[in-house]
Design an enzyme around this catalytic site. Structure first.
Site, PDB file in Angstrom:
ATOM      1  N   LYS A 234       0.843  -1.210   0.000  1.00  0.00           N
ATOM      2  CA  LYS A 234       0.000   0.000   0.000  1.00  0.00           C
ATOM      3  C   LYS A 234       0.873   1.253   0.000  1.00  0.00           C
ATOM      4  O   LYS A 234       1.830   1.340   0.765  1.00  0.00           O
ATOM      5  CB  LYS A 234      -0.873   0.024   1.258  1.00  0.00           C
ATOM      6  N   THR A 267      -6.576  10.031   8.312  1.00  0.00           N
ATOM      7  CA  THR A 267      -6.288   8.748   7.649  1.00  0.00           C
ATOM      8  C   THR A 267      -5.983   7.635   8.654  1.00  0.00           C
ATOM      9  O   THR A 267      -5.519   6.562   8.255  1.00  0.00           O
ATOM     10  CB  THR A 267      -5.102   8.879   6.681  1.00  0.00           C
ATOM     11  N   GLY A 269      -6.355   4.492  10.441  1.00  0.00           N
ATOM     12  CA  GLY A 269      -7.204   3.312  10.246  1.00  0.00           C
ATOM     13  C   GLY A 269      -7.447   2.946   8.791  1.00  0.00           C
ATOM     14  O   GLY A 269      -8.177   1.997   8.510  1.00  0.00           O
ATOM     15  N   THR A 270      -6.809   3.657   7.837  1.00  0.00           N
ATOM     16  CA  THR A 270      -7.047   3.319   6.421  1.00  0.00           C
ATOM     17  C   THR A 270      -6.587   1.892   6.102  1.00  0.00           C
ATOM     18  O   THR A 270      -7.244   1.181   5.337  1.00  0.00           O
ATOM     19  CB  THR A 270      -6.308   4.282   5.450  1.00  0.00           C
ATOM     20  N   GLY A 271      -5.460   1.495   6.703  1.00  0.00           N
ATOM     21  CA  GLY A 271      -4.914   0.161   6.413  1.00  0.00           C
ATOM     22  C   GLY A 271      -5.855  -0.940   6.904  1.00  0.00           C
ATOM     23  O   GLY A 271      -6.149  -1.892   6.178  1.00  0.00           O
ATOM     24  N   CYS A 272      -6.325  -0.793   8.167  1.00  0.00           N
ATOM     25  CA  CYS A 272      -7.244  -1.803   8.737  1.00  0.00           C
ATOM     26  C   CYS A 272      -8.511  -1.858   7.888  1.00  0.00           C
ATOM     27  O   CYS A 272      -9.049  -2.926   7.588  1.00  0.00           O
ATOM     28  CB  CYS A 272      -7.656  -1.418  10.165  1.00  0.00           C
TER      29      CYS A 272
HETATM   30  N1  ADP Z   1      -4.861  10.462   1.414  1.00  0.00           N
HETATM   31  C1  ADP Z   1      -5.312   9.351   0.821  1.00  0.00           C
HETATM   32  N2  ADP Z   1      -6.180   9.428  -0.208  1.00  0.00           N
HETATM   33  C2  ADP Z   1      -6.640   8.323  -0.825  1.00  0.00           C
HETATM   34  N3  ADP Z   1      -6.300   7.085  -0.469  1.00  0.00           N
HETATM   35  C3  ADP Z   1      -5.432   6.929   0.559  1.00  0.00           C
HETATM   36  C4  ADP Z   1      -4.891   8.045   1.266  1.00  0.00           C
HETATM   37  N4  ADP Z   1      -4.062   7.592   2.246  1.00  0.00           N
HETATM   38  C5  ADP Z   1      -4.098   6.235   2.159  1.00  0.00           C
HETATM   39  N5  ADP Z   1      -4.893   5.843   1.135  1.00  0.00           N
HETATM   40  C6  ADP Z   1      -5.204   4.467   0.740  1.00  0.00           C
HETATM   41  O1  ADP Z   1      -5.593   3.800   1.924  1.00  0.00           O
HETATM   42  C7  ADP Z   1      -5.155   2.453   1.910  1.00  0.00           C
HETATM   43  C8  ADP Z   1      -4.270   2.195   3.126  1.00  0.00           C
HETATM   44  O2  ADP Z   1      -2.951   2.607   2.809  1.00  0.00           O
HETATM   45  P1  ADP Z   1      -1.839   3.080   3.831  1.00  0.00           P
HETATM   46  O3  ADP Z   1      -2.265   4.343   4.465  1.00  0.00           O
HETATM   47  O4  ADP Z   1      -0.579   3.105   3.040  1.00  0.00           O
HETATM   48  O5  ADP Z   1      -1.834   1.883   4.872  1.00  0.00           O
HETATM   49  P2  ADP Z   1      -1.640   1.911   6.459  1.00  0.00           P
HETATM   50  O6  ADP Z   1      -2.848   2.588   7.028  1.00  0.00           O
HETATM   51  O7  ADP Z   1      -1.522   0.475   6.790  1.00  0.00           O
HETATM   52  O8  ADP Z   1      -0.401   2.704   6.688  1.00  0.00           O
HETATM   53  C9  ADP Z   1      -4.434   2.280   0.573  1.00  0.00           C
HETATM   54  O9  ADP Z   1      -5.343   1.776  -0.384  1.00  0.00           O
HETATM   55  C10 ADP Z   1      -4.001   3.689   0.220  1.00  0.00           C
HETATM   56  O10 ADP Z   1      -3.790   3.857  -1.154  1.00  0.00           O
HETATM   57  C1  MP5 Z   2      -5.437  -1.709  17.527  1.00  0.00           C
HETATM   58  C2  MP5 Z   2      -4.805  -1.143  16.314  1.00  0.00           C
HETATM   59  N1  MP5 Z   2      -4.650  -1.900  15.197  1.00  0.00           N
HETATM   60  C3  MP5 Z   2      -4.070  -1.389  14.084  1.00  0.00           C
HETATM   61  C4  MP5 Z   2      -3.633  -0.091  14.042  1.00  0.00           C
HETATM   62  C5  MP5 Z   2      -2.959   0.450  12.801  1.00  0.00           C
HETATM   63  O1  MP5 Z   2      -3.676   1.506  12.184  1.00  0.00           O
HETATM   64  P1  MP5 Z   2      -2.935   2.835  11.662  1.00  0.00           P
HETATM   65  O2  MP5 Z   2      -1.775   2.378  10.805  1.00  0.00           O
HETATM   66  O3  MP5 Z   2      -3.917   3.556  10.797  1.00  0.00           O
HETATM   67  O4  MP5 Z   2      -2.521   3.594  12.864  1.00  0.00           O
HETATM   68  C6  MP5 Z   2      -3.787   0.694  15.212  1.00  0.00           C
HETATM   69  N2  MP5 Z   2      -3.368   1.971  15.262  1.00  0.00           N
HETATM   70  N3  MP5 Z   2      -4.384   0.140  16.331  1.00  0.00           N
HETATM   71 MG    MG Z   3      -2.200   4.911   6.814  1.00  0.00          MG
END
Ligand code: ADP
Ligand code: MP5
Ligand code: MG
Length: 555
Positions: A234, A267, A269-272
């Site tokens: 991602k 943003t 929690g986007t990954g979860c």
């Molecule tokens: N500002 C944003 N606008 C649109 N999509 C986003 C944005 N930030 C993250 N994403 C999308 O959200 C999802 C989670 O990505 P990311 O943020 O890299 O993961 P994590 O939350 O695990 O760090 C991916 O599909 C990414 O492309």
């Molecule tokens: C309990 C728990 N699980 C997963 C994440 C990761 O999420 P993020 O990368 O958006 O902080 C988090 N912050 N807390």
């Molecule tokens: Mg993120």
């Protein structure tokens, strides 16, 4: 008890304010055959698991089990998973691995659950409720990974989605360095898809730099060697890229999923959310590719909707999974997943022609489909709303029974009310971005475009395809500018979306259109060539043959 070393991990100094401790466990070797997860047949699970006859009239709902940590701020973790599945219309059960004290500032505390109790939760859910898909998030200790792998061996599921959570976006450690060996050796080889962010991908590979899309591709490939069937790296944090780009590797091909980068700090929690939405779509029966596409769109729409909301005083806020999308969960597309090859012969209806030949809209649509039309659009410029809605409902039934998608021209209200698969809008109709926010992430949206600029805008607005024309002069549109074959080709070469050619196309001139041979030109849309003829189905049959032959000839 394991005390974290005071070294940096994943580029972060371990947070002194997080009273974090992880129980240490003996290293273990788990001999799970790589093949068990390929077996889709549930294995017998003891007396009480015998297939009981379901009371008549009951339906099984798609079900995701999330195995993750609780986030008291409810932006990430278990809470995000529950909301994402709810927004996607999928049931979600929960096995909690840790409870975090967390807000928009960071993680103030972590309480890891005893692994025997994690096992007990897994047993409770898996032995009785039979989730379709398991999704994992925060797995704070190797012991918990071991318990999970053992449970997955005992109770089989259709798919395993692993989000290898290690550090929160605030920089706090959620699973220490000891987890790496467990991920590599035990969990990842069982995963159908693993979804590392940039830092997690780098850490899994011993600190590889992750600065470009090329780095993401090579990381996806190396992580694939560890054993998961699909790797989605991602790129939310790849700030060098104007788009939010994620890279998938399935062992053979790379795929890039791009969307507009929403300007927001909300943003957390986007990954979860992405991982649980992928799990939800897999539970609903989508392929991995379409699950990712829909999940990514869902994240994008939710971020866009929440870009200005204010929750908490910290740097990174949560987004709202449900506010606007809760209406859309009721109107999820129930047809099969959308496929660009559906555009081969695109039939567009016309009120005046149906009147001229004495056909109802339903009869016209049925004849077109029987002749081979692969997608239908109802284009009714003069009909009364109520008549249009009734006719549209009939056409939805006809199309659905033949597995053919049905779109509505311009009228988003009619599309919602009749449960159509999407809409087609012109340059002066409702903007595609607004249509997308009303219709939700999985409806099909098409936009009429004459220029590369319009095609680019359609892409950034979240459309699925563009209709380009008029290719030839036509009498179904007054004062329509003709772009010709050259104009069509230029737009196709510039468009990031699949293209359907439209305007004056029929049996005599469809061949040179398809012979342009540009890969994203997916078919032709026709009005008069079908509906201003005596036998709609014969015309459709003949036209489809010409299109298919021309397409084959240029391959
Ligand atoms: N500002 C944003 N606008 C649109 N999509 C986003 C944005 N930030 C993250 N994403 C999308 O959200 C999802 C989670 O990505 P990311 O943020 O890299 O993961 P994590 O939350 O695990 O760090 C991916 O599909 C990414 O492309
Ligand atoms: C309990 C728990 N699980 C997963 C994440 C990761 O999420 P993020 O990368 O958006 O902080 C988090 N912050 N807390
Ligand atoms: Mg993120």
């Amino acid at each position: 008890m394991y005390q974290h070393p005071t070294v940096s991990f994943m580029g972060f100094q371990l947070c002194s304010h997080a009273p974090f401790s992880i129980p240490i466990h003996h290293k273990f070797q788990l001999s799970i055959s790589r093949d068990f997860r390929r077996t889709r047949v549930p294995k017998p699970r003891g007396m009480q698991q015998e297939e009981e006859p379901k009371p008549s009239g009951k339906v099984r709902v798609p079900h995701v089990l999330t195995v993750a940590g609780s986030d008291s701020g409810a932006g990430a973790g278990i809470q995000a998973d529950l909301k994402a599945c709810a927004a996607r219309g999928v049931y979600c059960s929960t096995v909690i691995t840790a409870v975090t004290a967390q807000n928009t500032v960071g993680v103030q505390g972590v309480n890891v659950l005893n692994e025997d109790f994690v096992r007990e939760q897994l047993n409770s859910v898996l032995s009785d409720m039979r989730p379709d898909v398991v999704k994992t998030g925060m797995l704070p200790s190797p012991g918990i990974v071991k318990v999970l792998c053992e449970s997955l061996q005992e109770f089989q599921v259709r798919a395993l989605v692993v989000d290898p959570v290690m550090v929160s976006t605030s920089g706090d450690v959620l699973a220490g360095p000891l987890i790496l060996a467990s991920f590599r050796e035990e969990l990842l080889p069982l995963a159908d898809i693993v979804t590392p962010n940039l830092r997690e991908a780098s850490t899994l590979l011993g600190g590889l730099p992750m600065e470009t899309v090329a780095d993401m591709r090579s990381a996806a490939k190396s992580i694939h060697d560890i054993g998961p069937r699909h790797v989605l790296v991602k790129g939310g944090d790849l700030l060098a890229s104007a788009d939010a780009v994620d890279v998938l590797f399935d062992g053979k091909e790379f795929y890039e999923f791009r969307s507009t980068r929403i300007k927001t700090l909300n943003t957390h929690g986007t990954g979860c959310t992405l991982a649980s939405s992928i799990a939800a779509e897999l539970a609903r029966g989508s392929s991995v590719l379409s699950a990712i596409k829909i999940a990514k769109r869902y994240v994008e729409s939710a971020l866009d909707y929440s870009k200005d909301i204010l929750i908490g005083g910290g740097r990174q806020g949560p987004f709202d999974h449900l506010m606007q999308l809760k209406n859309n969960a009721l109107s999820l597309r129930v047809g099969r997943p959308f496929d660009p090859s559906d555009f081969l012969l695109y039939a567009v209806t016309d009120t005046a022609m149906n009147k001229k030949w004495g056909r109802s809209m339903g009869d016209a649509v049925k004849a077109a489909i029987e002749g081979g039309a692969t997608i239908v659009q109802l284009r009714e410029k003069d009909a009364e709303t109520q008549d249009f809605l009734e006719a549209a409902k009939t056409c939805v039934e006809i199309c659905r029974s033949h597995g053919v998608p049905l779109l509505i021209n311009d009228r988003i209200d009619i599309a919602l009310a009749c449960g159509a698969d999407g809409v087609h809008v012109g340059q002066s109709d409702m903007p595609a971005r607004v249509a997308r926010s009303i219709l939700g992430p999985d409806k099909i949206i098409g936009v009429s475009c004459k220029t590369p600029e319009q095609a680019e805008k359609a892409w950034t607005d979240g459309a699925d395809y563009i209709g380009c024309g008029g290719v030839y002069p036509t009498n179904t549109k007054e004062n329509n500018i003709t772009v010709g074959l050259d104009g069509l080709k230029t737009v196709c070469l510039e468009s990031k979306l699949p293209v359907v050619a439209i305007g004056g196309i029929g049996i005599s001139n469809a061949k040179p259109v398809m012979e342009l041979g540009v890969p994203n030109l997916k078919g032709v849309a026709v009005v008069s060539a079908l509906f201003d003829r005596e036998s709609v189905s014969t015309e459709a049959q003949n036209l489809l043959r010409v299109i298919v032959d021309a397409t084959k000839a240029v391959k």
